[in-house]
Design an enzyme around this catalytic site. Sequence first.
Site, PDB file in Angstrom:
ATOM      1  N   MET A  30       0.842  -1.208   0.000  1.00 59.19           N
ATOM      2  CA  MET A  30       0.000   0.000   0.000  1.00 59.19           C
ATOM      3  C   MET A  30       0.873   1.252   0.000  1.00 59.19           C
ATOM      4  O   MET A  30       0.397   2.358   0.261  1.00 59.19           O
ATOM      5  CB  MET A  30      -0.930   0.001   1.213  1.00 59.19           C
ATOM      6  CG  MET A  30      -1.886  -1.205   1.199  1.00 59.19           C
ATOM      7  SD  MET A  30      -3.403  -0.946   2.111  1.00 59.19           S
ATOM      8  CE  MET A  30      -2.765  -0.647   3.753  1.00 59.19           C
ATOM      9  N   GLY A  31       2.160   1.064  -0.286  1.00 55.47           N
ATOM     10  CA  GLY A  31       3.038   2.223  -0.442  1.00 55.47           C
ATOM     11  C   GLY A  31       3.532   2.822   0.857  1.00 55.47           C
ATOM     12  O   GLY A  31       3.423   2.230   1.917  1.00 55.47           O
ATOM     13  N   HIS A  37       9.408  -3.014   3.489  1.00 52.92           N
ATOM     14  CA  HIS A  37       8.973  -3.200   2.098  1.00 52.92           C
ATOM     15  C   HIS A  37      10.181  -3.454   1.188  1.00 52.92           C
ATOM     16  O   HIS A  37      10.152  -4.316   0.318  1.00 52.92           O
ATOM     17  CB  HIS A  37       8.291  -1.924   1.570  1.00 52.92           C
ATOM     18  CG  HIS A  37       6.993  -1.579   2.216  1.00 52.92           C
ATOM     19  ND1 HIS A  37       6.803  -0.409   2.915  1.00 52.92           N
ATOM     20  CD2 HIS A  37       5.804  -2.225   2.261  1.00 52.92           C
ATOM     21  CE1 HIS A  37       5.557  -0.338   3.339  1.00 52.92           C
ATOM     22  NE2 HIS A  37       4.921  -1.430   2.971  1.00 52.92           N
TER      23      HIS A  37
HETATM   24  P1  AMP Z   1       1.617  -2.713   3.530  1.00 52.71           P
HETATM   25  O1  AMP Z   1       2.103  -1.716   2.556  1.00 52.71           O
HETATM   26  O2  AMP Z   1       1.717  -2.292   4.958  1.00 52.71           O
HETATM   27  O3  AMP Z   1       0.289  -3.305   3.164  1.00 52.71           O
HETATM   28  O4  AMP Z   1       2.635  -3.935   3.452  1.00 52.71           O
HETATM   29  C1  AMP Z   1       2.996  -4.507   2.221  1.00 52.71           C
HETATM   30  C2  AMP Z   1       3.801  -5.759   2.485  1.00 52.71           C
HETATM   31  O5  AMP Z   1       4.949  -5.416   3.256  1.00 52.71           O
HETATM   32  C3  AMP Z   1       3.020  -6.814   3.293  1.00 52.71           C
HETATM   33  O6  AMP Z   1       3.359  -8.102   2.839  1.00 52.71           O
HETATM   34  C4  AMP Z   1       3.526  -6.572   4.686  1.00 52.71           C
HETATM   35  O7  AMP Z   1       3.445  -7.700   5.521  1.00 52.71           O
HETATM   36  C5  AMP Z   1       4.975  -6.214   4.407  1.00 52.71           C
HETATM   37  N1  AMP Z   1       5.534  -5.490   5.544  1.00 52.71           N
HETATM   38  C6  AMP Z   1       4.975  -4.473   6.247  1.00 52.71           C
HETATM   39  N2  AMP Z   1       5.772  -4.086   7.257  1.00 52.71           N
HETATM   40  C7  AMP Z   1       6.867  -4.900   7.192  1.00 52.71           C
HETATM   41  C8  AMP Z   1       8.053  -5.014   7.972  1.00 52.71           C
HETATM   42  N3  AMP Z   1       8.288  -4.228   9.025  1.00 52.71           N
HETATM   43  N4  AMP Z   1       8.956  -5.956   7.618  1.00 52.71           N
HETATM   44  C9  AMP Z   1       8.730  -6.765   6.550  1.00 52.71           C
HETATM   45  N5  AMP Z   1       7.634  -6.711   5.779  1.00 52.71           N
HETATM   46  C10 AMP Z   1       6.709  -5.792   6.098  1.00 52.71           C
END
Ligand code: AMP
Length: 284
Positions: A30-31, A37
């Site tokens: 989601m950016g 990420h």
């Molecule tokens: P989001 O943008 O928050 O929806 O996350 C996108 C992807 O990044 C998802 O697979 C999350 O689980 C992963 N993600 C978010 N935070 C972390 C983190 N601290 N470490 C590793 N992966 C993450």
Amino acid sequence: MEIIRTTKQMTEIVNKLKIAGNKISLVPTMGYFHDGHLSLMKYAKENSDIVITSLFVNPTQFAPNEDFNNYPHNFDRDYKLALNERIHYIFYPDNSEMYPNDYSTTIHIKGITEKFEGKSRPTHFDGVATIVAKLFNITKPDIAIFGQKDYQQTLVIKKLVKDLNFDLEIIVLPTGREEDGLAMSSRNIYLDSDLRKKATIIYDTLANAKNLILNGEKNQSKIEKFMIDNLNKVKEIKIDFATAVYSNNLEKAMEFKSGDEIVLLIAAYLGTTRLIDNMLVTAP
Ligand code: AMP
């Protein structure tokens, strides 16, 4: 790196890439990128020929009272960070591209979606499963990479892949953390400096509960009580859940047994910011 705004163009590109024999990876996001990420993108780069990251703040996974309208967003910043990782495509559709006016399909997965995150956010996993299925169909990845940070989400997505026969591999990578242990999250920018310092209680609680288990504690309610008491040392915290459950199905045991794979799960508000984190541990 190319920016792709339409599903049609994205699909035309991946169809050609696949005919040419390329292994495609997808990193859905989601950016508002952070190093968590970027670690997923790095893995994708090392383990496939073509990396697609999707950047879409998916409205259907937010409830009306949640932070959809305030979710941090800065495409230029994200573009530069992704460019630096030398990934190949950013799939960056708008709402009407993903959910045109006549859109009417939702994927609902029973069971695993009904507890913890799903209980607190009842429509959340329908939104997640639906958008991820759409992204899989649009980008046809060989591997799709997710973070352990959203632990329950990884179980939901694995179930989606199994039940709907998606022909791809799900990779789950460890949680990227700040130096003091706080799990990286796009939402951390909502915390003021006082709450940001106090937010380390979440990692502290997970790490200490893990040690408690490694030192022999197997009684579920004692582990849970330890977690709740520790979190409550910060008076600004409002616990949504803090628990220890089997890592494969998120069910509770009265007493864990040696060899059980346990996940410690926390969701808590610091002020108005909802943070989640988790840690895996095998009972000795
Ligand atoms: P989001 O943008 O928050 O929806 O996350 C996108 C992807 O990044 C998802 O697979 C999350 O689980 C992963 N993600 C978010 N935070 C972390 C983190 N601290 N470490 C590793 N992966 C993450």
